[in-house]
Design a protein around this motif. Structure first.
Motif, PDB file in Angstrom:
ATOM      1  N   ARG A  41       1.073  -1.135   0.108  1.00 23.96           N
ATOM      2  CA  ARG A  41       0.104   0.047   0.023  1.00 23.96           C
ATOM      3  C   ARG A  41       0.934   1.269   0.144  1.00 23.96           C
ATOM      4  O   ARG A  41       0.597   2.066  -0.805  1.00 23.96           O
ATOM      5  N   THR A  44       2.196   1.777  -3.448  1.00 27.50           N
ATOM      6  CA  THR A  44       1.030   2.372  -4.222  1.00 27.50           C
ATOM      7  C   THR A  44       0.675   3.808  -3.932  1.00 27.50           C
ATOM      8  O   THR A  44       0.780   4.480  -5.033  1.00 27.50           O
ATOM      9  N   LEU A  45       0.792   4.247  -2.720  1.00 28.61           N
ATOM     10  CA  LEU A  45       0.348   5.543  -2.370  1.00 28.61           C
ATOM     11  C   LEU A  45       1.409   6.510  -2.894  1.00 28.61           C
ATOM     12  O   LEU A  45       1.232   7.252  -3.479  1.00 28.61           O
ATOM     13  N   GLY A  48       1.721   6.497  -6.784  1.00 22.64           N
ATOM     14  CA  GLY A  48       0.382   7.332  -7.218  1.00 22.64           C
ATOM     15  C   GLY A  48       0.526   8.772  -6.999  1.00 22.64           C
ATOM     16  O   GLY A  48       0.323   9.648  -7.805  1.00 22.64           O
ATOM     17  N   LYS A  49       0.965   9.134  -6.056  1.00 27.36           N
ATOM     18  CA  LYS A  49       1.177  10.739  -5.553  1.00 27.36           C
ATOM     19  C   LYS A  49       2.335  11.021  -6.534  1.00 27.36           C
ATOM     20  O   LYS A  49       2.024  12.431  -7.010  1.00 27.36           O
ATOM     21  N   HIS A  91       3.227   2.558 -10.348  1.00 29.65           N
ATOM     22  CA  HIS A  91       1.986   2.602  -9.560  1.00 29.65           C
ATOM     23  C   HIS A  91       0.824   1.289 -10.067  1.00 29.65           C
ATOM     24  O   HIS A  91       0.599   0.677  -9.290  1.00 29.65           O
ATOM     25  N   LEU A  92       0.979   1.133 -11.515  1.00 32.13           N
ATOM     26  CA  LEU A  92      -0.130   0.123 -11.917  1.00 32.13           C
ATOM     27  C   LEU A  92       0.701  -1.337 -12.081  1.00 32.13           C
ATOM     28  O   LEU A  92       0.047  -2.053 -11.361  1.00 32.13           O
ATOM     29  N   PHE A  95       0.170  -2.317  -8.229  1.00 32.54           N
ATOM     30  CA  PHE A  95      -1.145  -2.968  -8.252  1.00 32.54           C
ATOM     31  C   PHE A  95      -1.454  -4.218  -8.766  1.00 32.54           C
ATOM     32  O   PHE A  95      -1.823  -4.934  -8.026  1.00 32.54           O
ATOM     33  N   GLY A 120      -8.829   5.142 -12.359  1.00 30.82           N
ATOM     34  CA  GLY A 120      -7.355   5.433 -12.503  1.00 30.82           C
ATOM     35  C   GLY A 120      -6.866   4.764 -13.830  1.00 30.82           C
ATOM     36  O   GLY A 120      -6.177   5.409 -14.438  1.00 30.82           O
ATOM     37  N   LEU A 121      -7.534   3.757 -14.162  1.00 30.97           N
ATOM     38  CA  LEU A 121      -7.210   3.004 -15.427  1.00 30.97           C
ATOM     39  C   LEU A 121      -7.400   3.877 -16.597  1.00 30.97           C
ATOM     40  O   LEU A 121      -6.690   4.020 -17.660  1.00 30.97           O
ATOM     41  N   HIS A 164      -9.997   9.998  -9.205  1.00 34.94           N
ATOM     42  CA  HIS A 164      -9.513   8.799  -8.797  1.00 34.94           C
ATOM     43  C   HIS A 164      -9.212   8.823  -7.327  1.00 34.94           C
ATOM     44  O   HIS A 164      -9.340   7.884  -6.572  1.00 34.94           O
ATOM     45  N   TYR A 165      -8.269   9.871  -7.007  1.00 30.96           N
ATOM     46  CA  TYR A 165      -7.660  10.346  -5.759  1.00 30.96           C
ATOM     47  C   TYR A 165      -8.835  10.402  -4.805  1.00 30.96           C
ATOM     48  O   TYR A 165      -8.960   9.881  -3.915  1.00 30.96           O
ATOM     49  N   LEU A 168     -11.076   7.688  -3.694  1.00 32.64           N
ATOM     50  CA  LEU A 168     -10.428   6.330  -2.688  1.00 32.64           C
ATOM     51  C   LEU A 168     -10.197   6.915  -1.495  1.00 32.64           C
ATOM     52  O   LEU A 168      -9.843   6.375  -0.350  1.00 32.64           O
TER      53      LEU A 168
HETATM   54  C1  HEM Z   1      -5.061   1.345 -13.617  1.00 30.25           C
HETATM   55  C2  HEM Z   1      -4.567   2.447 -13.222  1.00 30.25           C
HETATM   56  C3  HEM Z   1      -4.582   2.572 -11.576  1.00 30.25           C
HETATM   57  C4  HEM Z   1      -4.759   1.629 -10.847  1.00 30.25           C
HETATM   58  C5  HEM Z   1      -5.239   0.264 -10.514  1.00 30.25           C
HETATM   59  C6  HEM Z   1      -4.676   2.675  -9.466  1.00 30.25           C
HETATM   60  C7  HEM Z   1      -4.914   1.833  -8.143  1.00 30.25           C
HETATM   61  C8  HEM Z   1      -4.644   2.647  -6.933  1.00 30.25           C
HETATM   62  C9  HEM Z   1      -4.760   2.180  -5.547  1.00 30.25           C
HETATM   63  C10 HEM Z   1      -5.110   0.598  -5.424  1.00 30.25           C
HETATM   64  C11 HEM Z   1      -4.580   3.135  -4.815  1.00 30.25           C
HETATM   65  C12 HEM Z   1      -4.277   2.941  -3.260  1.00 30.25           C
HETATM   66  C13 HEM Z   1      -5.679   3.020  -2.476  1.00 30.25           C
HETATM   67  C14 HEM Z   1      -5.531   2.795  -1.067  1.00 30.25           C
HETATM   68  O1  HEM Z   1      -4.990   1.911  -0.545  1.00 30.25           O
HETATM   69  O2  HEM Z   1      -5.873   3.550  -0.341  1.00 30.25           O
HETATM   70  C15 HEM Z   1      -4.045   4.465  -5.642  1.00 30.25           C
HETATM   71  C16 HEM Z   1      -3.908   5.522  -5.034  1.00 30.25           C
HETATM   72  C17 HEM Z   1      -3.701   6.563  -5.636  1.00 30.25           C
HETATM   73  N1  HEM Z   1      -3.329   6.590  -6.983  1.00 30.25           N
HETATM   74 FE1  HEM Z   1      -3.956   5.309  -8.284  1.00 30.25          FE
HETATM   75  N2  HEM Z   1      -4.233   3.979  -9.740  1.00 30.25           N
HETATM   76  C18 HEM Z   1      -4.210   3.650 -11.157  1.00 30.25           C
HETATM   77  C19 HEM Z   1      -3.801   4.703 -11.946  1.00 30.25           C
HETATM   78  C20 HEM Z   1      -3.406   6.238 -11.209  1.00 30.25           C
HETATM   79  C21 HEM Z   1      -2.839   7.179 -12.097  1.00 30.25           C
HETATM   80  C22 HEM Z   1      -2.820   7.244 -13.668  1.00 30.25           C
HETATM   81  C23 HEM Z   1      -2.547   8.217 -11.148  1.00 30.25           C
HETATM   82  C24 HEM Z   1      -1.997   9.666 -11.474  1.00 30.25           C
HETATM   83  C25 HEM Z   1      -1.773  10.146 -12.631  1.00 30.25           C
HETATM   84  C26 HEM Z   1      -2.784   7.754  -9.837  1.00 30.25           C
HETATM   85  C27 HEM Z   1      -2.722   8.609  -8.562  1.00 30.25           C
HETATM   86  C28 HEM Z   1      -3.206   7.927  -7.451  1.00 30.25           C
HETATM   87  C29 HEM Z   1      -2.911   8.771  -6.029  1.00 30.25           C
HETATM   88  C30 HEM Z   1      -2.456  10.288  -6.095  1.00 30.25           C
HETATM   89  C31 HEM Z   1      -3.147   7.976  -5.136  1.00 30.25           C
HETATM   90  C32 HEM Z   1      -3.280   8.433  -3.651  1.00 30.25           C
HETATM   91  C33 HEM Z   1      -1.843   8.539  -3.159  1.00 30.25           C
HETATM   92  C34 HEM Z   1      -2.166   8.862  -1.504  1.00 30.25           C
HETATM   93  O3  HEM Z   1      -3.106   8.734  -1.045  1.00 30.25           O
HETATM   94  O4  HEM Z   1      -1.168   9.276  -0.995  1.00 30.25           O
HETATM   95  N3  HEM Z   1      -3.471   6.496 -10.026  1.00 30.25           N
HETATM   96  N4  HEM Z   1      -4.368   4.058  -7.082  1.00 30.25           N
END
Ligand code: HEM
Length: 203
Positions: A41, A44-45, A48-49, A91-92, A95, A120-121, A164-165, A168
């Protein structure tokens, strides 16, 4: 003819070092066993950030040029966009690989059942063609007009990534809201400057 001034290599180096910092920090934390109990996690976080921050930084380039006339900032637009894509891909990969062990049936279920993974996808699928067409050759092949049109989709990718952010988080909305406000300012500046330019062109 006036020669183009080469860009200071030290500045380039600092820029690229800073861009790799989130990944180096992750590796360092892993090495130090400091990723916490739920290390997947954490990765991932953090990735993503980083993806979102680099995406917004790449969108800062044109407003900076429009407001201050700093043409040199354009040198950073492509690398910033590519770093955004790199972190989004990591990030992907986290996951799909670390979280779901490349079990495509489970990944498919997660995609079907969670709204935020679908969103997100969508953001990722927008970033993909932008990264693939970021070269000069692609720009020449598409033509500047179509290339620009295609690359304006980066704003859409940022809007969707912030959504997406927001989807969640359960309690602390401050961060997605802050990112949303930054994006609104960037987009607003571009639109405002386009309107001003049009007005002057007409007048
Ligand atoms: C298939 C594409 C994606 C999947 C499956 C995915 C999945 C996830 C998952 C599982 C989390 C964490 C949820 C949790 O445990 O709280 C997450 C968080 C996040 N994702 Fe993605 N994501 C995808 C694409 C993206 C993209 C393209 C971006 C940005 C350009 C992004 C930005 C973020 C951010 C900013 C967070 C939160 C970070 C934080 O809380 O500090 N995601 N994503």
């Amino acid at each position: 003819m006036k020669e183009k001034r080469p860009f200071p290599p030290t500045l380039q180096l600092i820029f690229h070092l800073l861009a790799w910092l989130p990944l180096l920090w992750l590796l360092w934390s892993y090495w130090q066993d400091a990723l916490g109990l739920n290390f997947v996690r954490t990765i991932t976080l953090r990735t993503g950030k980083a993806a979102l921050i680099f995406l917004l930084l790449s969108l800062t380039v044109t407003p900076l040029y429009l407001l201050f006339g700093w043409k040199w900032v354009y040198r950073y637009r492509r690398p910033l966009g590519l770093y955004a894509f790199l972190y989004a891909a990591l990030h992907l990969l986290t996951f799909v690989g670390l979280d779901y062990g490349f079990d495509w049936a489970l990944v498919g279920d997660a995609m079907r059942n969670n709204r935020y993974t679908q969103v997100g996808l969508t953001a990722f699928l927008i970033l993909l063609p932008l990264a693939l067409t970021s070269t000069q050759r692609s720009r020449a092949w598409l033509g500047p007009k179509w290339w620009k049109r295609l690359h304006r989709l980066s704003y859409l990718a940022a809007i969707i990534a912030i959504l997406h952010y927001a989807l969640l988080v359960r309690q602390y909305f401050t961060q997605p809201i802050t990112f949303g406000v930054i994006l609104a300012v960037l987009l607003g500046t571009r639109l405002f400057m386009a309107l001003v330019k049009k007005r002057y062109a007409l007048g």
